[in-house]
Design a protein around this motif. Structure first.
Motif, PDB file in Angstrom:
ATOM      1  N   MET A   1      23.980 -10.077  36.757  1.00 33.17           N
ATOM      2  CA  MET A   1      24.393  -8.670  36.674  1.00 33.17           C
ATOM      3  C   MET A   1      23.173  -7.794  36.922  1.00 33.17           C
ATOM      4  N   LEU A   2      23.056  -7.263  38.105  1.00 34.86           N
ATOM      5  CA  LEU A   2      21.894  -6.438  38.418  1.00 34.86           C
ATOM      6  C   LEU A   2      22.239  -4.969  38.194  1.00 34.86           C
ATOM      7  N   THR A   3      21.526  -4.328  37.289  1.00 37.97           N
ATOM      8  CA  THR A   3      21.793  -2.900  37.043  1.00 37.97           C
ATOM      9  C   THR A   3      20.662  -2.018  37.570  1.00 37.97           C
ATOM     10  N   SER A   4      19.448  -2.559  37.651  1.00 40.94           N
ATOM     11  CA  SER A   4      18.322  -1.735  38.135  1.00 40.94           C
ATOM     12  C   SER A   4      18.130  -1.949  39.633  1.00 40.94           C
ATOM     13  N   LYS A   5      19.208  -1.780  40.391  1.00 38.16           N
ATOM     14  CA  LYS A   5      19.127  -2.117  41.811  1.00 38.16           C
ATOM     15  C   LYS A   5      18.112  -1.262  42.569  1.00 38.16           C
ATOM     16  N   ARG A   6      18.103   0.035  42.235  1.00 33.53           N
ATOM     17  CA  ARG A   6      17.169   0.921  42.965  1.00 33.53           C
ATOM     18  C   ARG A   6      15.721   0.526  42.702  1.00 33.53           C
ATOM     19  N   LEU A   7      15.456   0.176  41.439  1.00 29.42           N
ATOM     20  CA  LEU A   7      14.091  -0.232  41.071  1.00 29.42           C
ATOM     21  C   LEU A   7      13.673  -1.465  41.872  1.00 29.42           C
ATOM     22  N   ILE A   8      14.561  -2.455  41.898  1.00 27.45           N
ATOM     23  CA  ILE A   8      14.224  -3.713  42.570  1.00 27.45           C
ATOM     24  C   ILE A   8      14.096  -3.493  44.073  1.00 27.45           C
ATOM     25  N   LEU A   9      15.044  -2.716  44.611  1.00 27.61           N
ATOM     26  CA  LEU A   9      15.021  -2.439  46.047  1.00 27.61           C
ATOM     27  C   LEU A   9      13.752  -1.676  46.435  1.00 27.61           C
ATOM     28  N   ALA A  10      13.339  -0.743  45.577  1.00 28.00           N
ATOM     29  CA  ALA A  10      12.113   0.023  45.868  1.00 28.00           C
ATOM     30  C   ALA A  10      10.917  -0.920  45.978  1.00 28.00           C
ATOM     31  N   HIS A  11      10.838  -1.888  45.057  1.00 29.26           N
ATOM     32  CA  HIS A  11       9.737  -2.852  45.103  1.00 29.26           C
ATOM     33  C   HIS A  11       9.761  -3.647  46.396  1.00 29.26           C
ATOM     34  N   PHE A  12      10.954  -4.152  46.739  1.00 27.72           N
ATOM     35  CA  PHE A  12      11.042  -4.983  47.931  1.00 27.72           C
ATOM     36  C   PHE A  12      10.743  -4.176  49.187  1.00 27.72           C
ATOM     37  N   TRP A  13      11.303  -2.958  49.257  1.00 27.34           N
ATOM     38  CA  TRP A  13      11.075  -2.183  50.478  1.00 27.34           C
ATOM     39  C   TRP A  13       9.601  -1.828  50.650  1.00 27.34           C
ATOM     40  N   LEU A  14       8.991  -1.368  49.565  1.00 30.44           N
ATOM     41  CA  LEU A  14       7.567  -1.014  49.691  1.00 30.44           C
ATOM     42  C   LEU A  14       6.751  -2.253  50.078  1.00 30.44           C
ATOM     43  N   ALA A  15       7.105  -3.391  49.447  1.00 28.47           N
ATOM     44  CA  ALA A  15       6.388  -4.633  49.761  1.00 28.47           C
ATOM     45  C   ALA A  15       6.491  -4.944  51.245  1.00 28.47           C
ATOM     46  N   PHE A  16       7.699  -4.845  51.801  1.00 24.05           N
ATOM     47  CA  PHE A  16       7.887  -5.252  53.189  1.00 24.05           C
ATOM     48  C   PHE A  16       7.333  -4.220  54.166  1.00 24.05           C
ATOM     49  N   ILE A  17       7.290  -2.953  53.761  1.00 29.56           N
ATOM     50  CA  ILE A  17       6.656  -1.952  54.634  1.00 29.56           C
ATOM     51  C   ILE A  17       5.149  -2.226  54.713  1.00 29.56           C
ATOM     52  N   VAL A  18       4.556  -2.495  53.549  1.00 37.94           N
ATOM     53  CA  VAL A  18       3.127  -2.833  53.516  1.00 37.94           C
ATOM     54  C   VAL A  18       2.877  -4.093  54.344  1.00 37.94           C
ATOM     55  N   PHE A  19       3.773  -5.071  54.170  1.00 42.85           N
ATOM     56  CA  PHE A  19       3.668  -6.331  54.915  1.00 42.85           C
ATOM     57  C   PHE A  19       3.708  -6.075  56.426  1.00 42.85           C
ATOM     58  N   ALA A  88       8.815   0.333  34.049  1.00 38.71           N
ATOM     59  CA  ALA A  88       8.795  -0.417  35.316  1.00 38.71           C
ATOM     60  C   ALA A  88       8.547   0.541  36.484  1.00 38.71           C
ATOM     61  N   TRP A  89       9.185   1.715  36.437  1.00 37.90           N
ATOM     62  CA  TRP A  89       8.934   2.701  37.496  1.00 37.90           C
ATOM     63  C   TRP A  89       7.477   3.164  37.458  1.00 37.90           C
ATOM     64  N   THR A  90       6.942   3.322  36.232  1.00 40.86           N
ATOM     65  CA  THR A  90       5.528   3.718  36.126  1.00 40.86           C
ATOM     66  C   THR A  90       4.641   2.686  36.803  1.00 40.86           C
ATOM     67  N   GLY A  91       4.943   1.400  36.540  1.00 37.94           N
ATOM     68  CA  GLY A  91       4.161   0.333  37.164  1.00 37.94           C
ATOM     69  C   GLY A  91       4.260   0.395  38.679  1.00 37.94           C
ATOM     70  N   PHE A  92       5.483   0.641  39.161  1.00 39.27           N
ATOM     71  CA  PHE A  92       5.708   0.722  40.601  1.00 39.27           C
ATOM     72  C   PHE A  92       4.864   1.841  41.219  1.00 39.27           C
ATOM     73  N   PHE A  93       4.887   3.020  40.576  1.00 41.53           N
ATOM     74  CA  PHE A  93       4.141   4.137  41.153  1.00 41.53           C
ATOM     75  C   PHE A  93       2.629   3.898  41.068  1.00 41.53           C
ATOM     76  N   LEU A  94       2.201   3.221  40.010  1.00 44.09           N
ATOM     77  CA  LEU A  94       0.770   2.891  39.937  1.00 44.09           C
ATOM     78  C   LEU A  94       0.367   2.002  41.113  1.00 44.09           C
ATOM     79  N   VAL A  95       1.201   1.009  41.411  1.00 48.43           N
ATOM     80  CA  VAL A  95       0.889   0.118  42.537  1.00 48.43           C
ATOM     81  C   VAL A  95       0.892   0.917  43.842  1.00 48.43           C
ATOM     82  N   ALA A  96       1.919   1.764  44.007  1.00 50.03           N
ATOM     83  CA  ALA A  96       2.043   2.514  45.260  1.00 50.03           C
ATOM     84  C   ALA A  96       0.862   3.470  45.434  1.00 50.03           C
ATOM     85  N   VAL A  97       0.560   4.239  44.381  1.00 51.76           N
ATOM     86  CA  VAL A  97      -0.540   5.202  44.479  1.00 51.76           C
ATOM     87  C   VAL A  97      -1.863   4.454  44.622  1.00 51.76           C
ATOM     88  N   GLY A  98      -2.017   3.358  43.870  1.00 58.23           N
ATOM     89  CA  GLY A  98      -3.249   2.571  43.960  1.00 58.23           C
ATOM     90  C   GLY A  98      -3.479   2.060  45.378  1.00 58.23           C
TER      91      GLY A  98
END
Lengths: 541, 263
Positions: A1-19, A88-98
């Motif tokens: 049961m995935l409820t944080s879909k946007r969070l997970i998708l944001a991680h994957f998309w940013l990862a693959f754009i960087v990739f 989790a979003w805070t962690g995501f933005f730290l990675v993105a900004v970093g």
């Protein structure tokens, strides 16, 4: 049961754009230092590009995959919403900004120190600060995973933690402890020099701290791949996991022995004693154990699936496997690359054999085959498997997926096999320019050209991968159902407490760190006059 | 299950995992710290404790033999990236006065056509090091040595600060369209020649490397030839001598004219 879909998708998309961006740089690097390029340009651009490629592919891309996949595992295996989504979003933005903070000085040529830092070279402080932000962002993920794990265990006393989550937390704990080495190096040795408070640096100690992170980071990259082997692959091909306990033992072995082995990166360094190099070599050899266990378990799981589908004979069952399934294909190709890469790794871990390949292109070939090949191809598989659940849309370009996976495999083999070979011929790594007209190295020209062509095949495959994902975002709407992990052949009703917790394994990990790293670090810290003047990169421009 | 004690001798997982890990650690330590070093006769170890110290990387005092001293003076300047990079107006002012005696060769604005080095805009650490080397005798010049001999350490710093403060002036042979020779951009890896530009400014600047743009080609050529022949040897750790010895006469000529044409 995935409820944080946007969070997970944001991680994957940013990862693959960087990739994707780093992949373009990688292909360009393969080209410019090959004989295909009539060489006449500023070599500093090459080192700038290598720094950006390494930092993006080593620090940002796999970290985001592990984080996003980790959140997905938590929700899917515990069947409840993630605790701490805001964090989790805070962690995501730290990675993105970093990532942005680190990449600005790199692209300006102020931090062309390569992603492994290489003191006494010192770059712009914002590069290191950016890397620290990425690590801190990932530590938030580590904390969240542990919190979710502990709360679930408290709510479900006596129940075994689902394998996927157990493995996920193993990866978190490994990363949490592993990142400490590089963090110590940056905070206490590099940043004071980069900020101008000091002008000398203990390069030997810094390299020892970095080796603490440098090897186990590879296993942190590897854990999502192994989770996919154990918990996605058997389900995707319609079979069952051969052994749940074997899987747990493999992940535990990674936690215990993946970290206190990093000195094998310093075999040619004078500041560590030969005895400690030998001890690290022994423990590096031990890391082959969880991989061999995994290969056995995954092959056994594949055999179960095949025989359930009517596969027969000692080897005939292999043909009966669902080869048109992208997850099947990805896993098989991944295991082949893992086999070759692992064999190369056993050569690197040997003190004596390493002497023939140390600091040659063999090493770069090796880690591209293992990480870029065996590991990243399973990141693709994870994305393909998760995407319909994250987007609520069908992902059905199976032909395109298979083409993409085959291209990645072929590209990686064509890139890395000649790369290994020129390493044996003695071609050094970390150089922008090779004079192939010189008879001493002209025999390497053909192999390097092949590698560069392989690089372009990889680039094509990467673009296809992004195309598949983008098409997935616009596919037909449909409910993908609950996300499930593979079921073991024998569902564990009761498992030993040691296989359901981490206390013992963390104690062994820290204990082994003290045994294997304690003396070399203490000695270097105690010795006087071990610092050298820093070499500021880009300062003179 | 969860009430089963984890850290307890009654838990077989605890005993076995700790036992096996400790056994591997002890065995590898015995092999790496005792057995292997003792098996190497050339280490000449006197005892087990000696072997452990050697394999653990404890530094040993070097054998006390008289070091071979060069029969010439070497530079005693320690270069760092920050050396003399802080601008001090008083020092520049003093330097301007002191530099009047240098003007006859180096020009009133630090630039001249006398084939002596153009000092305007040169890094202070570079000018300071050369003055210091002239004074100590690490670098010898019939013209410069007597000047430097009379200068104090502060005088040299002041003169260096003054010349660093002056703006760089391109030479009369300025030609920015001139293509860089290969040795400037790529070096020659198989002859151990790094690209000139990786220290002298086009690609990066490293501590102690002079800015070469606009220098007299005659001067650059003379210095490279002096490094190659060994008549000039104040370069720290033979950095320039090792390079110049490997360069062909044609390359030396190309480099000298290229840098003269640069701003």
């Amino acid at each position: 049961m995935l409820t944080s879909k946007r969070l997970i998708l944001a991680h994957f998309w940013l990862a693959f754009i960087v990739f994707g961006a780093a992949l373009v740089l990688g292909a360009w690097q393969m080209f410019v230092r090959s004989p295909l390029n009539a060489w006449h340009f500023n070599p500093e651009f090459y080192y700038r590009s290598v720094t950006a490629h390494g930092s993006a592919m080593g620090y940002v891309f796999p970290t985001l995959i592990a984080m996003g996949f980790g959140y997905a595992i938590t929700e899917a295996s515990f069947e409840k919403a993630l605790i701490g989504r805001r964090w989790a979003w805070t962690g995501f933005f730290l990675v993105a900004v970093g990532a942005v903070v680190a990449m600005i000085p790199v692209s300006l040529g102020l931090a062309s120190v390569l992603y492994t830092f290489y003191p006494p070279m010192v770059g712009n402080p914002f590069y290191y600060i950016g890397v620290v932000m990425v690590v801190v962002g990932s530590w938030i993920w580590v904390a969240l995973m542990v919190i979710n794990f502990v709360i679930w265990k408290r709510e479900n006393p006596g129940k075994p933690v689902p394998l996927a989550m157990y493995a996920n937390v193993a990866g978190c704990l490994l990363w949490g402890w592993t990142a400490v080495g590089a963090a110590l190096e940056i905070l206490f040795l590099i940043l004071p020099v980069a900020l101008g408070f000091k002008s000398t640096i203990d390069a030997g100690l810094a390299r020892v701290f970095f080796s603490w992170s440098l090897h186990a980071i590879v296993y942190f990259w590897l854990i999502p791949t192994y989770i996919a082997y154990y918990t996605i692959f058997p389900r995707a091909i319609g079979g069952r996991l051969y052994s749940d306990a074997m899987a747990r033992i493999s992940f535990i072995l990674f936690v215990v022995v993946a970290m206190p082995i990093g000195v094998h990166h310093l075999f040619a360094d004078p500041q560590v004693g030969a005895g400690f190099k030998f001890m690290h070599s022994v423990f590096t050899g031990l890391v082959a154990l969880p991989t061999l266990l995994t290969v056995f378990t995954i092959c056994a799981s594949a055999e179960i699936a095949s025989r359930l589908r009517g596969g027969r004979g000692a080897f005939g069952w292999i043909g009966a496997l669902p080869w048109s399934n992208p997850i099947m294909l990805a896993t098989a190709l991944s295991l082949v690359m893992l086999g070759f890469g692992g064999a190369g790794g056993l050569i690197n871990m040997s003190y004596q054999l390493d002497a023939t390949v140390h600091n040659t292109q063999w090493i770069t070939g090796h880690f591209h085959l293992i990480f870029g090949g065996a590991i990243v191809i399973m990141y693709f598989a994870i994305a393909y498997d998760l995407w319909p659940h994250l987007t609520d849309r069908a992902l059905d370009s199976f032909g395109l997926m298979r083409t993409q996976l085959w291209l990645w495999f072929i590209g990686m083999i064509v890139t890395t096999f000649p790369w290994h070979y020129v390493g044996i011929l003695g071609m050094p790594r970390r150089m922008a320019y090779y004079d192939y007209a010189n008879p001493a190295i002209s025999p390497q020209a053909f192999s390097v050209t092949m590698s560069a062509i392989g690089g372009f095949i990889l680039l094509l495959s990467g673009l296809l991968f992004l195309l598949v994902l983008i098409r997935g975002q616009f596919g037909a709407r449909g409910e993908a159902g609950a996300y499930r992990f593979a079921v073991p052949l024998h569902m564990p009703a009761r498992i030993p407490v040691a296989l359901n917790s981490f206390g013992l394994w963390l104690a062994l990990m820290v204990g082994l760190t003290v045994v294997n790293y304690g003396f070399p670090i203490a000695q270097l810290m105690a010795l006087n006059e071990t610092s050298v003047p820093a070499v500021y990169v880009g300062a003179g421009r | 299950m969860s009430d089963q004690p984890l850290f307890s001798p009654r838990n077989p997982w605890f005993g076995i995992s700790v036992g096996v890990t400790a056994a591997i650690a002890v065995l590898s330590a015995v092999a790496g710290l005792i057995w292997l070093p003792l098996a190497q006769p050339n280490l000449k170890l006197a005892s087990v404790w000696d072997a452990i110290c050697s394999a653990a990387g404890v530094p040993r005092a070097a054998v006390q033999e008289a070091a071979v001293k060069p029969d010439f003076k070497t530079s005693n300047v320690v270069m760092t990236s920050e050396m003399l990079t802080k601008v001090d107006q008083v020092s520049i002012g003093r330097g301007a006065t002191l530099a009047q005696r240098c003007a006859i060769c180096h020009g009133p604005q630090g630039v001249s056509d006398a084939h002596s080095p153009n000092l305007a805009g040169q890094f202070a650490a570079v000018t300071y090091k050369e003055l210091n080397d002239f004074k100590t005798g690490a670098r010898v010049s019939v013209v410069m040595s007597p000047f430097a001999a009379a200068m104090s350490d502060q005088d040299m710093k002041d003169v260096a600060a003054y010349y660093a403060y002056l703006p760089r002036v391109p030479s009369n042979n300025l030609d920015t369209g001139r293509a860089a020779p290969a040795v400037v951009v790529t070096g020659a890896p198989l002859r151990n020649i790094p690209p000139c530009g990786s220290c002298h400014g086009d690609i990066d600047n490293k501590a102690g490397s002079p800015w070469l743009g606009g220098q007299s080609a005659v001067y650059i050529k003379a210095q490279l030839e002096a490094f190659a022949s060994g008549t000039r040897r104040n370069d720290i750790s033979q950095q320039m001598r090792n390079i110049a010895r490997q360069m062909t006469a044609e390359e030396i000529d190309q480099v000298a004219h290229y840098y003269e044409a640069q701003p």
